[in-house]
Design a protein around this motif. Structure first.
Motif: not given
Length: 242
Positions: A65, A121, A133, A173
């Motif tokens: 992420t 993402v 993404q 993350s």
């Protein structure tokens, strides 16, 4: 004859206006409190509010992420995450591979994945479900993630893996990989949060809203009560003389 038609004074109008505003704001808080209590009632047996399971996939060595910024305003220095909340991630592989899921500081994840082909993402839309993404080029394989000492919380192995993390300040993350760092990721993921304060917050919001709603209604009633006009030009009885 004296004019006894009920009159509405500026004070009465003011009471009605203020009462209506108070009642409107209180109604908004009442709806919010009810929504909190409804959400709180959907917790699972472990006290978590969870999303539905959604599929994530990538041909690279990792899905990570973008940075998740958390600002607790120093709350983590005063009370533990057991009091203000925990996050749970459950990851079930769909390709038969052993899976890894971990959360670490964004800077540490960036350093770990910098030379590796990975997928970042940037956004997740829930209705309908869609993941935004993009792929970053690099070498195909990553060093096995479990060997790195960057993770604040992690889980890995065969079958569904569950990660639980006490929320902390900073930029974080989430990373999903195969356990051996090979490319090709397929997994179904659901996220959950345990918020111990939610029940108290919901009832406090509802209670406060009802109190203010009652006050607003009282102001409206007081302002709407019309008073008769004072008699004009009447001469009262003459005072008695000895």
């Amino acid at each position: 004859m004296p004019d006894k038609t009920p009159r509405t004074s500026p004070r009465s109008i003011g009471l009605v206006i203020v009462g209506a505003i108070v009642a409107l704001i209180a109604t908004g808080f009442l709806v919010a409190g009810a929504a909190i209590l409804i959400a709180d009632s959907t917790k699972d047996d472990h006290g978590y509010l969870s999303t539905s399971k959604e599929r994530f996939a990538a041909r690279t060595a990792a899905i990570a992420t973008d940075n998740l910024d958390v600002d607790l305003d120093g709350l983590s220095n005063v009370v533990s995450s057991e009091h203000y909340g925990k996050v749970r991630l459950r990851v079930a592989p769909t390709n038969g591979k052993h899976v890894f899921v971990g959360i670490a500081r964004t800077r540490d994840v960036a350093a770990y994945l910098r030379p590796v082909a990975h997928t970042t993402v940037t956004d997740i839309n829930t209705h309908p479900f869609r993941v935004d993404q993009f792929d970053v080029r690099g070498r195909s394989h990553a060093a096995p993630p479990a060997h790195r000492h960057i993770w604040a919380a992690s889980a890995h192995g065969a079958g569904t893996q569950t990660l639980k993390w006490g929320v902390q300040d900073g930029s974080w993350s989430v990373v999903v990989m195969t356990e051996d760092g090979t490319p090709g990721i397929g997994a179904r993921v659901d996220a959950g949060a345990r918020l111990p304060f939610l029940t108290a917050l919901g009832w406090s919001t509802v209670g406060g809203a009802l109190l203010f709603l009652g006050g607003g209604i009282a102001l409206i009633v007081a302002g709407a009560r019309r008073r008769p006009r004072a008699p004009r030009g009447e001469v009262g009885p003459a005072p008695a003389t000895a």
